[in-house]
Design a protein around this motif. Structure first.
Motif, short mmCIF file in Angstrom:
data_model
loop_
_atom_site.label_atom_id
_atom_site.label_comp_id
_atom_site.label_asym_id
_atom_site.label_seq_id
_atom_site.Cartn_x
_atom_site.Cartn_y
_atom_site.Cartn_z
N ARG A 1 -12.98 1.90 -0.38
CA ARG A 1 -12.40 0.65 -0.90
C ARG A 1 -11.45 0.02 0.12
NH1 ARG A 1 -7.74 -0.49 -3.01
NH2 ARG A 1 -7.58 -2.50 -4.12
N TRP B 1 -0.92 9.35 4.91
CA TRP B 1 -1.15 10.48 4.02
C TRP B 1 -2.55 10.43 3.44
CZ3 TRP B 1 0.45 14.98 1.94
CH2 TRP B 1 -0.06 15.33 0.72
N ARG C 1 -13.28 -1.62 2.82
CA ARG C 1 -13.88 -2.90 2.40
C ARG C 1 -12.81 -3.98 2.28
NH1 ARG C 1 -15.27 -2.61 -2.47
NH2 ARG C 1 -15.23 -0.38 -2.94
N ASP D 1 -8.79 17.68 1.83
CA ASP D 1 -9.74 17.75 0.70
C ASP D 1 -11.08 18.37 1.15
OD1 ASP D 1 -7.84 16.60 -0.89
OD2 ASP D 1 -8.68 14.56 -0.79
N VAL E 1 -13.95 7.46 -2.21
CA VAL E 1 -13.88 6.15 -2.92
C VAL E 1 -12.70 5.33 -2.42
CG1 VAL E 1 -13.51 5.06 -5.15
CG2 VAL E 1 -15.09 6.98 -4.96
N ILE E 2 -11.55 6.02 -2.32
CA ILE E 2 -10.34 5.30 -1.91
C ILE E 2 -10.47 4.74 -0.50
CG2 ILE E 2 -7.91 5.68 -1.26
CD1 ILE E 2 -7.81 7.64 -3.69
N GLN F 1 -5.21 13.21 4.27
CA GLN F 1 -5.57 14.10 3.15
C GLN F 1 -7.09 14.35 3.08
OE1 GLN F 1 -2.92 15.36 1.78
NE2 GLN F 1 -4.06 16.75 0.46
N PHE G 1 -15.06 19.08 -5.02
CA PHE G 1 -15.95 18.00 -4.59
C PHE G 1 -15.50 16.67 -5.19
CE2 PHE G 1 -19.54 15.17 -5.19
CZ PHE G 1 -20.08 15.13 -3.90
N ASP G 2 -15.13 16.77 -6.49
CA ASP G 2 -14.68 15.53 -7.15
C ASP G 2 -13.46 14.93 -6.44
OD1 ASP G 2 -16.70 15.78 -8.89
OD2 ASP G 2 -15.48 16.41 -10.63
N VAL G 3 -12.55 15.85 -6.06
CA VAL G 3 -11.35 15.37 -5.36
C VAL G 3 -11.76 14.70 -4.05
CG1 VAL G 3 -9.24 16.08 -4.16
CG2 VAL G 3 -9.78 16.99 -6.42
N TYR H 1 -14.61 13.45 -3.37
CA TYR H 1 -15.34 12.23 -3.71
C TYR H 1 -14.37 11.09 -3.96
CZ TYR H 1 -18.73 9.22 -6.12
OH TYR H 1 -19.53 8.18 -6.52
N SER H 2 -13.32 11.39 -4.76
CA SER H 2 -12.36 10.32 -5.08
C SER H 2 -11.66 9.82 -3.80
CB SER H 2 -11.34 10.80 -6.10
OG SER H 2 -10.38 11.65 -5.49
N ARG H 3 -11.49 10.79 -2.86
CA ARG H 3 -10.87 10.39 -1.59
C ARG H 3 -11.78 9.41 -0.85
NH1 ARG H 3 -5.94 10.58 -0.46
NH2 ARG H 3 -5.92 12.67 -1.39
N SER I 1 0.86 -1.20 0.00
CA SER I 1 0.00 0.00 0.00
C SER I 1 0.89 1.24 0.00
CB SER I 1 -0.87 0.03 1.28
OG SER I 1 -0.03 0.07 2.39
N ASP I 2 0.36 2.36 -0.47
CA ASP I 2 1.18 3.56 -0.33
C ASP I 2 0.97 4.11 1.07
OD1 ASP I 2 -1.30 4.51 -0.40
OD2 ASP I 2 -1.01 5.90 -2.08
#
Lengths: 857, 168
Positions: A113, A58, A116, A66, A109-110, A62, A101-103, A105-107, A53-54
C-alpha cells in the motif's frame, strides 16, 4: 476690483503620500514574505507533529524480522513432520506457521500500500512482487494440515528466495530514508534561512519606518509648535492691539474680542462671546445682511477699504469708528471674518478743531481786510474834504504868494497821504486773493505810451530825459490780460526810476516774444542812470516798507510799497520781476509776464479816454450826498466848473428831484441812508424827467469787489473818493464833450493835449496864470524893435512848450541855437508864428478865466 | 446458605488479589486477547482472556475515520480500551500492549479516556484477520482531532493486538 479669495487649504503636500507609499509597500512585502515563510514552517512543523506516517524505518525493517520468524516457524514445523505424523507438536507448529505467515502477509500488504501511495524511492517493484508472491503462498498455507505439512519444504524454499531480496529492499529503503531526511533538513534549513532573511528585511524596513515615523513625528511636532507659536503671537498681537479687533466665525458669531474692543465699546468679552455680530450691538451699520455680504467676500471685504461706521458704546453713546475687514480660513479651513475697528472720535474732534482754527484764521484775515476797507473809507472821506477845500482855496485869485506856497504844501501833503492809503489798499487787494477781474484786450503800445506821457511832467521836473523804445512790441501789440495790474507795475517802475534819478535819463523798453499755444511773453525793462543799488539790497528792496535811504524816500515822496506792489502784481499775473544794478551804475528793473492772445472778436476795450478839452457848456447837475461837508465841497467844485447844481441828501430825495426836473448829470453817493445810490440810480433810469441823464456813483470803497458789486448793481460809472476838481472835470468832459465848443487849433502850431493835461492836473486859476505868464513872455520877445539874447529865446521856448505852442517852441529853439552860433535869427518868421498861435491861447485863457469868475459868482 | 454466598462474595470483593482463576467467565470461543499483570478479574492463571463474544458483550464504540495505513474512510467498531481494562479489573499506572509480531508499546493509563482508543474488532461491520491487521486493532478517531494524529498515538495504534499487560 475682485474681492480677495482666501487661499484654499491644501490637503498636505503630495510627497508625504509618496513617502507613505515607500514605507508601506516594502513593509507589506516584508510582512507577506515573513508570513509565507512562517506558514510554510508551521506547515512543516505541523506535518512533523501530526506525523502523517508512523516510523517507516521500523515498518520496513520489520519485514526481515517477520520473514525470519516465519522461516523459524517453518523450520520447527519441518522438524515436527520428520518426527512423524502423529507427533504431538505438529499441530501447534503448523498453527505457528500460519500465524507467522499472516503477520508476514500483513506486512506485505502495508508495504504494498505504501509503495502504491507514495511511489517511494524504490522503483524496483519489490513490494508488488512480494505482495503477489504472498498471495500465491497464502493458498498453500491455507491448505489442511496434511497438505501444508507436505508443502513445508516448498514454502521454505520460497522464503529463502525472498530473504536476500528483502534484505536489499530494506537496505535501499533505509538509504532512501536517510537521504530523504537529509533533503528535508536542507529544505527546512533553507526555509529557516528564508524566514530569517525575511525577518531581517522586515526588521530593516520596520526600523526605517520607525525612523521615518520619528522624523515625521518630530517635524509634525515642530510644525505644531510653530503653528501654536504663530497663533499665540497672533493672539498676543490681537490682544495688544490698540484698535478693537473682533473675529467672527462663518456664521458671524464672535470668536475673539480683544481688550481694546472691550475698552472702546465698554462691553465685556463675556457679553458678546458667541453672539452674532449684528446682535452684539457694537457697530450699528453691521446688519445681518452686511455681515453675510462681508463673509461672502463682498466689496467691503477688501482689507484696503476703510469705512467709517457708527459704533455703539454700552452706555448708548454713538461714536465714529473706522473699519476695515479681512477674510481668512482657520486651521480647520473654516471661514473667519476679521473686523478691525478704530475709534476715530478723537481724530474727528481734532479735525473739527483744525477746521475751526482755519475758519477763525480766515475770518481774522477777512476782518483785517474789512478793517482796512473801513479805514480807507474813514481816511479817504476827510482827505476828500481837505483836498477839495484846498482846491477851492487855490482857485482864489486874491491869495498872497506866501499863502499860495503853504497851500501848495498842504495840497501836496494831502495828495501824498492819499497815495499812501491807496498803496496800502493795493497791497491788501493783492494779498486778499480776490478773484481777478476778467481779462480784457489791451493795446500794449497805447497803454505804455500813455504811461510814459503821463510821467513826462515829473521827469521834466527832475530834469530827466525820458525815452521809450516800444519797437520790440511788433506791429500789433494787442494782447489779453489784466490791464490794471500791468499799468500798475509799469507806472510804479517808471515812477520809481524817475524819482530816484535827477538830471539823468530814464528809458523804458518793451518787447513781446512768442510762447507756445499763441501766447506771448511781455518783457518790460526800465533803466535809469540813478545812484544804483548795492547787490545785497536787491532782495530787500522788493519788500514792503523797505527803502534804501529814508531821506531819499522822503525827498522822492514814496511809501516804500511801490516795488512790493509791483512784485505782487507780477506774481499774480504768473510772471517774475528782477533788478539789475550796481552802485554808481544806475539800475534796471524788469518784469516778464505771459499774456494770452487778444480776443479780436471781442469789443475793443476802450483805453482810458485822453483828457479832452474842458466842457464849456454849463450843465444841470443833481447831486445826492448825505455828508454835509462832502455835499458842500462837491457843490462848490461843480459851481467853480461853471455848472448848475441841485443838492439832495439821500437817494429818495434825488429820485424825486430827478423825476421833477431834467438833469444832464446825476452824481450819487453810493452809501446813503433812506435809499442808497445803486437803488436810486435804478429808479432814476426807470423813468421821469432825467431818465436819460448820465448817472455817476461816488464811493469811498476802493476795493475791487466793492466796485464790481456797485457796477453790477446798476452804476456802471463809479468814481472813487476823494473827488478833485481835475477828476470832476475829466469825468464831466468824458460825459458831455461838445465838439462844437472846441476851438480847433491849426494843426502843427498848438498841441491841444498839452493844454488839456495842464488843465487836468492844475486848478484853472493856476493854468490861467501860467497862460498869462507865457503870453507876456512871448509878447515881449516879439515886441517890435526888441533884440533878445539867446537866454531870452530859451525862456521863451520853455514858455511855448509849457502851453503847447509846439511850432513856436521849435522855431525859438532853432533861433536860440542860431544866435549862439553867431548867425542871425528869423525874427519875422517867429513873429508871424506867434501871431498865429496867440489867438488860440487867448481863447483858452478866456475860457479858463470864465470858469474862475463863474466860481466866484 | 445465602449468608455463605454473601460471605464468599465479600471475600472476593475485599481480596481481589486473592481472587484467581474463576471470578471471570471462561471464554467460550478461541481467546483472542489476554489481559494480565495487575488485573482484578481473571479466568486463567493470572490473566483475563477474552474471546470475540466477550469483547462484543462490552459497550461498543463506532466511528468512521481514515488512517495512514489504509485507503479511504473506514468504519471502526469495538469496545473502548478503558472498558476492556475495567472488565479485567485492571489497576496500575500503565499498560503495555503487545502484538502478535511481538511489537509492543507502553500506554499510561492516565492517557486513556473513557471512549478512545477502542479495540476495533470490526471494520465496516466485518471482523478482520491477522493478514488484515486483525483480529484486534487499537484505533483512535484520527480524523476527529489533530491531537489524535501524533506520532505517539500512531505508535500506540497497535494492530494484531494480542496481550495487554498492566504494571505500576
Amino acid at each position: 476690483m475682485a474681492p480677495p479669495r482666501p487661499a484654499a487649504v491644501e490637503a498636505g503636500p503630495p510627497r508625504r503620500g509618496l513617502l507613505l507609499l515607500g514605507i508601506v509597500v516594502p513593509m507589506m512585502l516584508g510582512i507577506g514574505f515573513a508570513l509565507a515563510a512562517l506558514w510554510e514552517i508551521g506547515r512543516q512543523l505541523d506535518s512533523a507533529r501530526s506525523a502523517q506516517s508512523d516510523n517507516m524505518t521500523w515498518t520496513v525493517a520489520q519485514l526481515e524480522v517477520d520473514l525470519l520468524v516465519h522461516v523459524v516457524a517453518l523450520e520447527r514445523a519441518a522438524a515436527a513432520v520428520s518426527a512423524g505424523d502423529a507427533a504431538p507438536g505438529l499441530a501447534p507448529a503448523l498453527a505457528e506457521v500460519r500465524r507467522s505467515f499472516d503477520v508476514l502477509y500483513s506486512r506485505a500488504v502495508i508495504l504494498d500500500r505504501r509503495s502504491r501511495l507514495h511511489e517511494g524511492p524504490d522503483t524496483t517493484g519489490f513490494e508488488a512482487r512480494l505482495m503477489r508472491r504472498m498471495a500465491d503462498l497464502a493458498a498453500q498455507v491455507d491448505q489442511p494440515d496434511a497438505d501444508l505439512a507436505q508443502d513445508l519444504p516448498a514454502l521454505r524454499r520460497a522464503m529463502d528466495g525472498l530473504r536476500p531480496m528483502a534484505r536489499d529492499y530494506v537496505l535501499s529503503t533505509l538509504q532512501d530514508y536517510l537521504s530523504q531526511g537529509d533533503r528535508r533538513r536542507a529544505e527546512l534549513r533553507d526555509l529557516l534561512h528564508g524566514f530569517v532573511g525575511g525577518g531581517v528585511v522586515l526588521l530593516v524596513f520596520l526600523s526605517s519606518a520607525v525612523w521615518l515615523i520619528l522624523i515625521l513625528f518630530r517635524a509634525e511636532r515642530r510644525r505644531a509648535i510653530q503653528g501654536e507659536r504663530v497663533s499665540s503671537n497672533l493672539r498676543s498681537t490681537i490682544e495688544a492691539s490698540l484698535d478693537a479687533m473682533i473675529v467672527a466665525d462663518a456664521d458671524g458669531r464672535v470668536l475673539h474680542y480683544n481688550t481694546a474692543a472691550a475698552r472702546i465699546f465698554g462691553r465685556d468679552r463675556a457679553a458678546v462671546a458667541a453672539c452674532p455680530l449684528w446682535r452684539a450691538g457694537l457697530v450699528e451699520d453691521l446688519t445681518e445682511a452686511r455681515v453675510r455680504d462681508l463673509l461672502d467676500g463682498g466689496a467691503d471685504a477688501d482689507p484696503a477699504t476703510r469705512r467709517t461706521l457708527t459704533g455703539l458704546r454700552a452706555d448708548g453713546t454713538r461714536f465714529p469708528v473706522e473699519a476695515s475687514f479681512a477674510r481668512d480660513l482657520d486651521a480647520d479651513g473654516r471661514l473667519l471674518l476679521m473686523c478691525f475697528l478704530r475709534d476715530v472720535s478723537a481724530e474727528r474732534e481734532a479735525e473739527a478743531a483744525l477746521r475751526r482754527a482755519r475758519d477763525d484764521a480766515l475770518e481774522a484775515a477777512r476782518a483785517k481786510s474789512r478793517f482796512l476797507a473801513v479805514m480807507s473809507h474813514e481816511m479817504r472821506t476827510p482827505l476828500n474834504g481837505a483836498i477839495a477845500a484846498l482846491d477851492i482855496l487855490q482857485a482864489d485869485p486874491a491869495l498872497a504868494d506866501r499863502q499860495r506856497r503853504f497851500l501848495d504844501v498842504a495840497r501836496r501833503s494831502s495828495e501824498m497821504a492819499l497815495e499812501q492809503i491807496d498803496d496800502v489798499l493795493e497791497v491788501t487787494r493783492l494779498d486778499a486773493d480776490e478773484a481777478a477781474p476778467p481779462p480784457a484786450d489791451i493795446d500794449l503800445r497805447l497803454l505804455l505810451e500813455q504811461i510814459v506821457d503821463q510821467n513826462r511832467p515829473l521827469a521834466a521836473a527832475r530834469r530827466n530825459r525820458l525815452e521809450a523804445d516800444l519797437s520790440g512790441l511788433g506791429a500789433t501789440a494787442r494782447v489779453r490780460g489784466q490791464r490794471r495790474l500791468l499799468q500798475r507795475v509799469a507806472v510804479n517802475l517808471l515812477g520809481n526810476a524817475i524819482k530816484f534819478t535827477e538830471g539823468g535819463a530814464v528809458r523804458l523798453t518793451a518787447r513781446l516774444d512768442p510762447l507756445p499755444e499763441g501766447r506771448q511773453m511781455l518783457r518790460v525793462e526800465v533803466t535809469d542812470t540813478g545812484p544804483g543799488i548795492a547787490t545785497d539790497q536787491h532782495e530787500a528792496i522788493f519788500q514792503d516798507f523797505r527803502t534804501l535811504d529814508s531821506s531819499d524816500t522822503r525827498a522822492a515822496g514814496g511809501t516804500g510799497l511801490g516795488l512790493g506792489i509791483a512784485r505782487r502784481a507780477v506774481h499774480q499775473m504768473g510772471g517774475h520781476i528782477w533788478l539789475d544794478s550796481r552802485p554808481g551804475n544806475g539800475a534796471t528793473f524788469g518784469f516778464e509776464v505771459p499774456l494770452d492772445p487778444a480776443d479780436l472778436s471781442a469789443a475793443e476795450d476802450a483805453p482810458t479816454p485822453a483828457p479832452s478839452p474842458a466842457v464849456t457848456r454849463p450843465l444841470d447837475v443833481l447831486i445826492a450826498e448825505d455828508s454835509d461837508v462832502n455835499r458842500a465841497v462837491l457843490t462848490e467844485m461843480l459851481r467853480l466848473l461853471g455848472h448848475h447844481v441841485v443838492e439832495t441828501c439821500n437817494g429818495r430825495e434825488a429820485v424825486d428831484a430827478a423825476a421833477a426836473q431834467r438833469f444832464d448829470v446825476v452824481i450819487l453817493d453810493v452809501a446813503m441812508p433812506v435809499m442808497d445810490g445803486v437803488e436810486a440810480a435804478r429808479h432814476i433810469r426807470a423813468g421821469g424827467a432825467s431818465a436819460r441823464a448820465h448817472v455817476v456813483g461816488l464811493t469811498a470803497h476802493a476795493m475791487a469787489d466793492e466796485l464790481a458789486r456797485i457796477r453790477a448793481g446798476g452804476l456802471p460809472m463809479v468814481e472813487v473818493k476823494p473827488v478833485t476838481m481835475a477828476k470832476l472835470r475829466r469825468m464831466l468832459a468824458g460825459l458831455r464833450a461838445d465838439p462844437a465848443a472846441d476851438t480847433p487849433a491849426p494843426r502843427g502850431i498848438i498841441d491841444p493835449q498839452v493844454l488839456a493835461q495842464l488843465a487836468g492836473s492844475l486848478p484853472a486859476p493856476a493854468v490861467v496864470r501860467i497862460l498869462d505868464g507865457a503870453l507876456a513872455e512871448i509878447d515881449a520877445l516879439c515886441h517890435a524893435g526888441a533884440r533878445p539874447g539867446p537866454e531870452d529865446l530859451h525862456r521863451g521856448a520853455g514858455a511855448a512848450a509849457l502851453v503847447g505852442a509846439v511850432a513856436l517852441h521849435r522855431a525859438l529853439g532853432v533861433a536860440e541855437q542860431a544866435l549862439r552860433d553867431g548867425a542871425g535869427a528869423d525874427w519875422d518868421g517867429l513873429c508871424s508864428l506867434w501871431q498865429a498861435s496867440r489867438p488860440v491861447l487867448r481863447a483858452e485863457r478866456a475860457r479858463l478865466a470864465g470858469t474862475v469868475s463863474a466860481m466866484s459868482g | 446458605m445465602r449468608g455463605l454466598v454473601v460471605l464468599i462474595l465479600t471475600i472476593c470483593l475485599a481480596l481481589p488479589g486473592l481472587a484467581r482463576a474463576g471470578d471471570m467467565a471462561q471464554p467460550s470461543g478461541t481467546p483472542i486477547l489476554r489481559v494480565d499483570g495487575l488485573v482484578g478479574h481473571t479466568n486463567a492463571e493470572g490473566a483475563a482472556l477474552f474471546d470475540l463474544a466477550m469483547l462484543d458483550s462490552l459497550p461498543q464504540e463506532t466511528f468512521t475515520t481514515s488512517t495512514i495505513w489504509t485507503d479511504g474512510r473506514l468504519s471502526f467498531s469495538g469496545p473502548s480500551l478503558a472498558a476492556v481494562l475495567a472488565a479485567a479489573g485492571a489497576t496500575g499506572t500503565r499498560v503495555v500492549a503487545r502484538a502478535v509480531n511481538d511489537y509492543s508499546v507502553e500506554i499510561p493509563l492516565a492517557e486513556i479516556d473513557a471512549r478512545f482508543p477502542i479495540l476495533a474488532t470490526r471494520i465496516d461491520g466485518k471482523t478482520f484477520g491477522v493478514r488484515d491487521k486483525g483480529p484486534i486493532w487499537i484505533v483512535y478517531p484520527y480524523d476527529a482531532e489533530a491531537s489524535f494524529r501524533t506520532e505517539v498515538n500512531f505508535g500506540r495504534s497497535v494492530w494484531q493486538l494480542a496481550v495487554l499487560t498492566l504494571a505500576d
